[in-house]
Design an enzyme around this catalytic site. Structure first.
Site, PDB file in Angstrom:
ATOM      1  N   SER A 145       0.843  -1.206   0.000  1.00 18.64           N
ATOM      2  CA  SER A 145       0.000   0.000   0.000  1.00 18.64           C
ATOM      3  C   SER A 145       0.872   1.247   0.000  1.00 18.64           C
ATOM      4  O   SER A 145       2.002   1.234   0.509  1.00 18.64           O
ATOM      5  CB  SER A 145      -0.874   0.015   1.260  1.00 18.64           C
ATOM      6  OG  SER A 145      -1.552   1.241   1.379  1.00 18.64           O
ATOM      7  N   TYR A 158      -2.234  -0.567  10.324  1.00 17.76           N
ATOM      8  CA  TYR A 158      -2.309  -0.847   8.876  1.00 17.76           C
ATOM      9  C   TYR A 158      -1.019  -0.403   8.174  1.00 17.76           C
ATOM     10  O   TYR A 158      -0.420  -1.177   7.426  1.00 17.76           O
ATOM     11  CB  TYR A 158      -3.520  -0.133   8.272  1.00 17.76           C
ATOM     12  CG  TYR A 158      -3.706  -0.420   6.792  1.00 17.76           C
ATOM     13  CD1 TYR A 158      -4.182  -1.651   6.368  1.00 17.76           C
ATOM     14  CD2 TYR A 158      -3.377   0.534   5.827  1.00 17.76           C
ATOM     15  CE1 TYR A 158      -4.341  -1.932   5.010  1.00 17.76           C
ATOM     16  CE2 TYR A 158      -3.544   0.261   4.475  1.00 17.76           C
ATOM     17  CZ  TYR A 158      -4.026  -0.972   4.075  1.00 17.76           C
ATOM     18  OH  TYR A 158      -4.180  -1.252   2.738  1.00 17.76           O
TER      19      TYR A 158
HETATM   20  P1  NAD Z   1     -11.382  -5.909  -0.511  1.00 15.32           P
HETATM   21  O1  NAD Z   1     -11.864  -5.854   0.875  1.00 15.32           O
HETATM   22  O2  NAD Z   1     -12.349  -5.879  -1.630  1.00 15.32           O
HETATM   23  O3  NAD Z   1     -10.431  -7.174  -0.743  1.00 15.32           O
HETATM   24  C1  NAD Z   1      -9.764  -7.867   0.256  1.00 15.32           C
HETATM   25  C2  NAD Z   1     -10.146  -9.329   0.119  1.00 15.32           C
HETATM   26  O4  NAD Z   1      -9.313 -10.098   1.000  1.00 15.32           O
HETATM   27  C3  NAD Z   1     -11.602  -9.552   0.519  1.00 15.32           C
HETATM   28  O5  NAD Z   1     -12.259 -10.341  -0.465  1.00 15.32           O
HETATM   29  C4  NAD Z   1     -11.478 -10.310   1.835  1.00 15.32           C
HETATM   30  O6  NAD Z   1     -12.541 -11.176   2.096  1.00 15.32           O
HETATM   31  C5  NAD Z   1     -10.160 -11.039   1.632  1.00 15.32           C
HETATM   32  N1  NAD Z   1      -9.544 -11.442   2.909  1.00 15.32           N
HETATM   33  C6  NAD Z   1      -9.369 -10.678   4.002  1.00 15.32           C
HETATM   34  N2  NAD Z   1      -8.829 -11.397   4.986  1.00 15.32           N
HETATM   35  C7  NAD Z   1      -8.658 -12.658   4.508  1.00 15.32           C
HETATM   36  C8  NAD Z   1      -8.159 -13.851   5.049  1.00 15.32           C
HETATM   37  N3  NAD Z   1      -7.725 -13.902   6.314  1.00 15.32           N
HETATM   38  N4  NAD Z   1      -8.131 -14.958   4.275  1.00 15.32           N
HETATM   39  C9  NAD Z   1      -8.589 -14.913   3.012  1.00 15.32           C
HETATM   40  N5  NAD Z   1      -9.068 -13.809   2.424  1.00 15.32           N
HETATM   41  C10 NAD Z   1      -9.121 -12.688   3.171  1.00 15.32           C
HETATM   42  O7  NAD Z   1     -10.370  -4.673  -0.646  1.00 15.32           O
HETATM   43  P2  NAD Z   1      -9.275  -4.322  -1.748  1.00 15.32           P
HETATM   44  O8  NAD Z   1      -9.165  -2.867  -1.720  1.00 15.32           O
HETATM   45  O9  NAD Z   1      -9.498  -5.016  -3.017  1.00 15.32           O
HETATM   46  O10 NAD Z   1      -7.956  -4.905  -1.046  1.00 15.32           O
HETATM   47  C11 NAD Z   1      -7.034  -5.766  -1.691  1.00 15.32           C
HETATM   48  C12 NAD Z   1      -5.642  -5.460  -1.179  1.00 15.32           C
HETATM   49  O11 NAD Z   1      -5.274  -4.139  -1.600  1.00 15.32           O
HETATM   50  C13 NAD Z   1      -5.505  -5.480   0.336  1.00 15.32           C
HETATM   51  O12 NAD Z   1      -4.284  -6.107   0.693  1.00 15.32           O
HETATM   52  C14 NAD Z   1      -5.464  -4.003   0.694  1.00 15.32           C
HETATM   53  O13 NAD Z   1      -4.805  -3.753   1.915  1.00 15.32           O
HETATM   54  C15 NAD Z   1      -4.745  -3.441  -0.503  1.00 15.32           C
HETATM   55  N6  NAD Z   1      -4.921  -2.003  -0.702  1.00 15.32           N
HETATM   56  C16 NAD Z   1      -6.131  -1.501  -1.078  1.00 15.32           C
HETATM   57  C17 NAD Z   1      -6.257  -0.127  -1.267  1.00 15.32           C
HETATM   58  C18 NAD Z   1      -7.554   0.519  -1.710  1.00 15.32           C
HETATM   59  O14 NAD Z   1      -7.609   1.754  -1.789  1.00 15.32           O
HETATM   60  N7  NAD Z   1      -8.587  -0.243  -2.035  1.00 15.32           N
HETATM   61  C19 NAD Z   1      -5.158   0.719  -1.057  1.00 15.32           C
HETATM   62  C20 NAD Z   1      -3.959   0.171  -0.683  1.00 15.32           C
HETATM   63  C21 NAD Z   1      -3.842  -1.197  -0.520  1.00 15.32           C
END
Ligand code: NAD
Length: 253
Positions: A145, A158
């Protein structure tokens, strides 16, 4: 296009957001993809979408990636089903907001275990399969991130977890290089996904996000997924231990 023809890929957290879009791109580009997540219904919906989009090989595996026994089950499934693995995307993650004085140890552990321990467990278990396979290109992409680069108030758990992912990626890249496995991370800025949807309901917050990015808008999960797929592909064959920032120009602002 079939950039990933004859490749086997595993994507964690594939039931929504960035993981869903990454799995879709990999599958439509020719890879056999294993969708990993905790909720079978979400994974089944993504699998159905992929199959509707054309010919594809897609598998669903339900697992909590912070649980070592469930990760071992995933490794057995991959080994027995394919005998090999070419691409691993450690995308599963979770977020939270709390000032340090309001943060309890259980919440600290939840974030660290979901975001960091899982990357270690899955990379170890599936990395073994990658190492045992015949010679050939292999890649791991960890989703970190912008917060791993830039500290933020109210998200100490985080941001520190994502900084750990970026640095763990470098250690893994060093150890896995001699086995022909490249390891990189991708750091999204702010993308519109279920993780951020609550925050984006607040229009003042959304405006602040837009003001903070040089491109003046919120990113889409597809725009993060395409960079993840690049890092996983042979177009990035000389890149390992790197972090690719996909933040619309937030860090430079
Ligand atoms: P999201 O919540 O749609 O996706 C995260 C997915 O991970 C979900 O489907 C959730 O059920 C799954 N998950 C969580 N814990 C889990 C576990 N213990 N075992 C199996 N699956 C699990 O959100 P996203 O934004 O698509 O996030 C994806 C990645 O991107 C994450 O690592 C997040 O930290 C990172 N990220 C997102 C953003 C943003 O702005 N959306 C920014 C920086 C980083």
């Amino acid at each position: 296009m079939s950039r990933f023809k004859d490749r086997v890929a595993v994507v964690t957290g594939a039931g929504s957001g960035i993981g869903e879009q990454t799995a879709k791109k990999l599958a439509l580009d020719g890879a056999a993809v294993v969708l990993v997540g905790r909720t079978k219904e979400k994974l089944d919906r993504v699998a159905a979408d992929i199959l509707e989009g054309g010919e594809a090989e897609v598998f669903v595996f339900q697992a909590d990636v912070k649980e070592e026994s469930q990760v071992a089950g995933l490794a057995s499934f991959v080994k027995e089903t394919f005998g090999d693995l070419h691409i691993l995307v450690n995308n599963a993650g979770t977020s939270g907001n709390a000032a340090i004085m309001d943060l309890d140890a259980d919440e600290w552990d939840r974030i660290q275990e979901t975001n960091v321990k899982s990357v270690f467990l899955v990379s170890k278990a599936l990395g073994k399969i990658m190492m045992e396979g015949p010679e050939g290109a292999r890649a791991i992409v960890n989703v970190a991130s912008l917060s791993g680069h830039k500290a933020g108030a109210q998200i100490p758990h985080y941001s520190s977890s994502k900084a750990a992912v970026i640095h763990f990626t470098r250690s893994l890249a060093l150890e896995f290089a001699e086995k022909g496995i490249r390891v990189n991370s991708v750091s999204p800025g702010f993308a519109e996904t279920p993780m951020t949807s609550e925050g984006l309901k607040n229009k003042r917050f959304e405006e602040a996000v837009k003001r903070n990015t040089a491109l003046g808008r919120v990113g889409q999960p597809e725009e993060i997924a395409s960079v993840i797929c690049f890092a996983a592909s042979e177009e990035a064959s000389y890149m390992t231990g790197s972090d690719l920032l996909v933040d619309g120009g937030w860090l430079i602002r």
